[in-house]
Each structure stands twice: as C-alpha cells, then as structure tokens.
Design a protein around this motif. Structure first.
Motif, PDB file in Angstrom:
ATOM      1  N   UNK A 289       0.825  -1.200   0.000  1.00 45.64           N
ATOM      2  CA  UNK A 289       0.000   0.000   0.000  1.00 45.64           C
ATOM      3  C   UNK A 289       0.858   1.249   0.000  1.00 45.64           C
ATOM      4  N   UNK A 290       0.524   2.192  -0.889  1.00 40.98           N
ATOM      5  CA  UNK A 290       1.222   3.474  -0.960  1.00 40.98           C
ATOM      6  C   UNK A 290       0.226   4.607  -0.736  1.00 40.98           C
ATOM      7  N   UNK A 291       0.646   5.593   0.023  1.00 38.32           N
ATOM      8  CA  UNK A 291      -0.172   6.775   0.264  1.00 38.32           C
ATOM      9  C   UNK A 291      -0.040   7.718  -0.934  1.00 38.32           C
ATOM     10  N   UNK A 292      -1.127   8.036  -1.646  1.00 39.03           N
ATOM     11  CA  UNK A 292      -1.030   8.953  -2.784  1.00 39.03           C
ATOM     12  C   UNK A 292      -0.403  10.300  -2.430  1.00 39.03           C
ATOM     13  N   UNK A 293      -0.618  10.772  -1.198  1.00 37.20           N
ATOM     14  CA  UNK A 293      -0.005  12.040  -0.791  1.00 37.20           C
ATOM     15  C   UNK A 293       1.512  11.908  -0.703  1.00 37.20           C
ATOM     16  N   UNK A 294       1.983  10.740  -0.290  1.00 39.52           N
ATOM     17  CA  UNK A 294       3.432  10.507  -0.268  1.00 39.52           C
ATOM     18  C   UNK A 294       3.984  10.487  -1.682  1.00 39.52           C
ATOM     19  N   UNK A 295       3.236   9.866  -2.598  1.00 36.63           N
ATOM     20  CA  UNK A 295       3.673   9.852  -3.995  1.00 36.63           C
ATOM     21  C   UNK A 295       3.730  11.264  -4.557  1.00 36.63           C
ATOM     22  N   UNK A 296       2.783  12.104  -4.164  1.00 34.96           N
ATOM     23  CA  UNK A 296       2.812  13.508  -4.580  1.00 34.96           C
ATOM     24  C   UNK A 296       4.127  14.162  -4.173  1.00 34.96           C
ATOM     25  N   UNK A 297       4.542  13.929  -2.946  1.00 35.91           N
ATOM     26  CA  UNK A 297       5.780  14.522  -2.440  1.00 35.91           C
ATOM     27  C   UNK A 297       6.998  13.984  -3.184  1.00 35.91           C
ATOM     28  N   UNK A 298       7.009  12.690  -3.438  1.00 37.08           N
ATOM     29  CA  UNK A 298       8.161  12.070  -4.107  1.00 37.08           C
ATOM     30  C   UNK A 298       8.261  12.534  -5.552  1.00 37.08           C
ATOM     31  N   UNK A 299       7.137  12.574  -6.240  1.00 34.60           N
ATOM     32  CA  UNK A 299       7.152  12.863  -7.673  1.00 34.60           C
ATOM     33  C   UNK A 299       7.330  14.344  -8.010  1.00 34.60           C
ATOM     34  N   UNK A 300       6.759  15.222  -7.203  1.00 35.15           N
ATOM     35  CA  UNK A 300       6.658  16.624  -7.627  1.00 35.15           C
ATOM     36  C   UNK A 300       7.355  17.621  -6.707  1.00 35.15           C
ATOM     37  N   UNK A 301       8.191  17.142  -5.807  1.00 36.32           N
ATOM     38  CA  UNK A 301       8.879  18.031  -4.868  1.00 36.32           C
ATOM     39  C   UNK A 301       9.892  18.921  -5.591  1.00 36.32           C
ATOM     40  N   UNK A 302      10.134  20.135  -5.075  1.00 36.16           N
ATOM     41  CA  UNK A 302      11.155  21.011  -5.662  1.00 36.16           C
ATOM     42  C   UNK A 302      12.551  20.457  -5.374  1.00 36.16           C
ATOM     43  N   UNK A 303      13.556  20.820  -6.157  1.00 40.98           N
ATOM     44  CA  UNK A 303      13.452  21.771  -7.272  1.00 40.98           C
ATOM     45  C   UNK A 303      13.178  21.119  -8.622  1.00 40.98           C
ATOM     46  N   UNK A 304      13.322  19.788  -8.709  1.00 37.27           N
ATOM     47  CA  UNK A 304      13.276  19.127 -10.008  1.00 37.27           C
ATOM     48  C   UNK A 304      11.922  18.577 -10.392  1.00 37.27           C
ATOM     49  N   UNK A 305      11.015  18.414  -9.409  1.00 35.48           N
ATOM     50  CA  UNK A 305       9.731  17.823  -9.735  1.00 35.48           C
ATOM     51  C   UNK A 305       9.890  16.432 -10.321  1.00 35.48           C
ATOM     52  N   UNK A 306       9.034  16.095 -11.269  1.00 35.96           N
ATOM     53  CA  UNK A 306       9.059  14.761 -11.868  1.00 35.96           C
ATOM     54  C   UNK A 306      10.338  14.489 -12.648  1.00 35.96           C
ATOM     55  N   UNK A 307      11.100  15.523 -12.992  1.00 37.15           N
ATOM     56  CA  UNK A 307      12.355  15.326 -13.702  1.00 37.15           C
ATOM     57  C   UNK A 307      13.313  14.441 -12.916  1.00 37.15           C
ATOM     58  N   UNK A 308      13.176  14.424 -11.590  1.00 35.25           N
ATOM     59  CA  UNK A 308      14.042  13.587 -10.760  1.00 35.25           C
ATOM     60  C   UNK A 308      13.794  12.104 -10.996  1.00 35.25           C
ATOM     61  N   UNK A 309      12.688  11.760 -11.669  1.00 35.72           N
ATOM     62  CA  UNK A 309      12.360  10.355 -11.948  1.00 35.72           C
ATOM     63  C   UNK A 309      12.667   9.975 -13.391  1.00 35.72           C
ATOM     64  N   UNK A 310      13.315  10.863 -14.134  1.00 34.77           N
ATOM     65  CA  UNK A 310      13.486  10.689 -15.580  1.00 34.77           C
ATOM     66  C   UNK A 310      14.832  10.071 -15.923  1.00 34.77           C
ATOM     67  N   UNK A 311      14.809   9.143 -16.884  1.00 35.76           N
ATOM     68  CA  UNK A 311      16.029   8.556 -17.434  1.00 35.76           C
ATOM     69  C   UNK A 311      16.003   8.734 -18.944  1.00 35.76           C
ATOM     70  N   UNK A 312      17.072   9.313 -19.507  1.00 31.85           N
ATOM     71  CA  UNK A 312      17.195   9.388 -20.949  1.00 31.85           C
ATOM     72  C   UNK A 312      17.449   7.987 -21.514  1.00 31.85           C
ATOM     73  N   UNK A 313      16.930   7.740 -22.693  1.00 31.55           N
ATOM     74  CA  UNK A 313      17.064   6.415 -23.288  1.00 31.55           C
ATOM     75  C   UNK A 313      18.523   6.005 -23.413  1.00 31.55           C
ATOM     76  N   UNK A 314      19.372   6.947 -23.842  1.00 31.12           N
ATOM     77  CA  UNK A 314      20.779   6.584 -24.045  1.00 31.12           C
ATOM     78  C   UNK A 314      21.580   6.524 -22.756  1.00 31.12           C
ATOM     79  N   UNK A 315      20.902   6.737 -21.604  1.00 31.05           N
ATOM     80  CA  UNK A 315      21.600   6.648 -20.323  1.00 31.05           C
ATOM     81  C   UNK A 315      21.023   5.555 -19.419  1.00 31.05           C
ATOM     82  N   UNK A 316      20.147   4.734 -19.962  1.00 27.66           N
ATOM     83  CA  UNK A 316      19.540   3.681 -19.157  1.00 27.66           C
ATOM     84  C   UNK A 316      20.591   2.753 -18.573  1.00 27.66           C
ATOM     85  N   UNK A 317      21.628   2.444 -19.334  1.00 28.01           N
ATOM     86  CA  UNK A 317      22.667   1.519 -18.860  1.00 28.01           C
ATOM     87  C   UNK A 317      23.489   2.116 -17.714  1.00 28.01           C
TER      88      UNK A 317
END
Length: 327
Positions: A289-317
């Motif tokens: 079970x995950x708290x949606x409010x916790x996911x909000x904090x993890x995904x959209x927190x400053x300064x990077x927001x959702x960018x902190x969860x992003x991987x470029x295709x050529x950097x997956x390795x």
C-alpha cells in the motif's frame, strides 16, 4: 513531459511512463520497447523489465485507426507479460479508449510540468504575445501575423524562412533553456495557442504558471483543461481576431498571481488523481500500500519535480535502480 526517455514511477513493481509522439514512437524508443522486436528488450539492463507501461498520448487520439493501433499494442504487450496502459489527455479520447476496452485513464501530460521552473518574475513587458511552438505547419504560426511585438520560441531554426508572414517577429535560433523561457513568458502580455488539433500543449500551462493569460483558437486534444474566464480567450482562427484578443489582455491585464494559483490548484488536483491511480497499480503489482499524498511529495517536490524520476534512453545503462525507490 520530456521525450526520448522514461519516468520511473515505482521499482517494486517496476512502473515506467513515457510520452508518445511521431518522432518518439518511430525513433529509438520504438527500438527499446517495441513488442514486435523482443531482441531489443533483451539488450536492456537486466533491471529494466517494466511490469506496467504507462504511455501518454502526445497528440489527439480519438481517430479510430489510431486508437486501434494502441489497442493492438496493448494486446501484444500482454502476450509478452507486460501491462500497457494508455493515458489520454481529453474527455473525448477517454470515451473512445473505453469503447475499445483499453486499460488506462484520463490524466493530462501537463501534470509533469515542473512549476518550480515557471514562476512569476518582475520583468518589464517587451512583447504583446509569445508563442512557444515547433516550426511545423499544424502550429499555424501565420495566424499571429497581425501582432506587432511578437516572440516565437521553438526548438531552434529560421522562423522567417519557415513563415514569411512573421518576418517582423523575434525568435530563438538555438534551443532556449527553461529559465530563459520563463523570463520570456514574464516579459509578455499573453501566450498563444494556435493549433487546431494537438495534445495537451504543455506551453499553454507554462504560460499560466508564469502568470500570463492565453489567446487560443478552438482546438481538440485537451489544452482547454485549464482554461477559464480569468485566464483565456478562445477566438476564431483568424489573424484579426487573435490580434484583437491580444490587445484585450494588453489593455486589461489580469492578476498574474491568480492565474498561477488557479492553474497550480488544478494541476495538483489532477496529480492527486494520477497518484491514486499509480498507488492502485503498485498494490495490484504486489508492492504493498502506498499513500497517494506521499507519492505527490516524491514525484513533484522542488526543485526538479518529476524530472528527478526521468532517465534518458541513451543513459539507461548508466542508471541505478536504487536511486528510484519510493523512500
């Protein structure tokens, strides 16, 4: 939402999201996760085996032949042990998605915008209007020809050659960093949205997060999700009508703080709904079970927001899965 990569939303189970577009769909991402070419999947890092794929539509997905392709894709992924979910931007897309009995939900890609980059700034107004749009015919740049002080932002290129009707306009020849883009927005009285058919059009929200109102033509694709009487004028696709709407905002400037607050309130409402959807997937996939409010904090927190969860295709390795755990 960025192209050419994946957002890691969960590691247990592995949930990734990405945005489809013509270039993205036909390019390298098609090689990475093309269900018809499993040998490409085998060449990925051993940890990159998504249980759930969330594909956000980049354009307007109502036409039946396009939705049928997504339906076929879901079937093929299912046969190979992955669950594909189609995430649509607009209400009419969601109706068609359900008719095709496709897994997914309605959640605009605009929730991925990093509002920490797009802020109100104390800048002098230099431009009557600004238009952030790739140099492509469907963006209908020529409709802005009667706006005197105009700024066009694209990925780069020669605007004056592409659209001779806008030889009076300023434009960027090179890609503009997001901080500079936010400054240009703040230097403008209004932001333009001139396409007839598109997706959510991220720029429409970026304008409003910087406190400037919108002049839009009628459209299909979902950008109207954030429009109201305080922040947008929707006018016919005619140069004179668009120029007059820009003049209206110039002579009747709205409250920038109100525009930003209303936009951010709606974005966060949609984000919470999306996080509930993700939390349900995590539980369904055995991640607890995950708290949606916790996911909000993890995904959209400053300064990077959702960018902190992003991987470029050529950097997956190069990526480390431990960096994406939901702590």
């Amino acid at each position: 939402m960025l192209f050419h990569g994946f957002y890691i939303l969960s590691t247990e189970p592995l949930i990734v999201s990405f945005q489809a577009s013509s270039k993205f769909y036909k390019g390298i991402a098609n090689e990475v996760l093309n269900p018809n070419k499993p040998e490409h999947i085998d060449s990925l890092p051993s940890w990159f085996r998504p249980k759930y794929l969330l594909e956000h539509i980049g354009g307007w997905g109502v036409p039946w032949h396009r939705m049928a392709r997504y339906r076929m894709k879901q079937t093929i992924h299912a046969l190979q042990g992955r669950s594909h979910y189609l995430i649509v931007n607009a209400a009419d897309e969601d109706v068609v998605r359900k008719r095709f009995l496709m897994r997914g939900t309605k959640s605009t890609v605009s929730i991925y915008i990093n509002e920490h980059l797009y802020q109100l700034q104390q800048e002098p107004k230099i431009y009557d209007a600004i238009y952030t749009a790739q140099l492509a015919p469907f963006k209908r740049h020529a409709l802005a020809q009667k706006i005197e002080k105009l700024m066009i932002i694209s990925y780069g290129g020669d605007l004056h050659t592409f659209c001779p009707e806008l030889k009076h306009a300023d434009f960027n020849r090179e890609f503009l960093p997001r901080q500079e883009l936010a400054q240009k927005y703040n230097q403008s009285y209004a932001g333009l949205c001139l396409s007839a058919v598109e997706g959510a059009m991220l720029a429409s929200c970026e304008y409003m997060l910087c406190g400037i109102p919108v002049v839009s033509t009628p459209s299909k694709g979902g950008r109207e999700e954030f429009f109201n009487q305080d922040n947008a004028l929707i006018v016919p696709p005619e140069p004179e009508a668009i120029s007059q709407a820009v003049e209206y905002w110039k002579n009747h400037p709205p409250d920038p703080q109100l525009i930003r607050e209303q936009t951010l309130k709606r974005i966060n409402q949609l984000r919470r709904e999306y996080c509930v959807f993700i939390a349900d997937l995590i539980k369904k996939g055995g991640g607890g079970k995950q708290d949606p409010e916790k996911l909000m904090e993890v995904y959209f927190a400053p300064p990077d927001g959702m960018l902190s969860r992003f991987i470029k295709i050529n950097e997956i390795h190069k990526a480390n899965l431990d960096d994406f755990h939901l702590h």
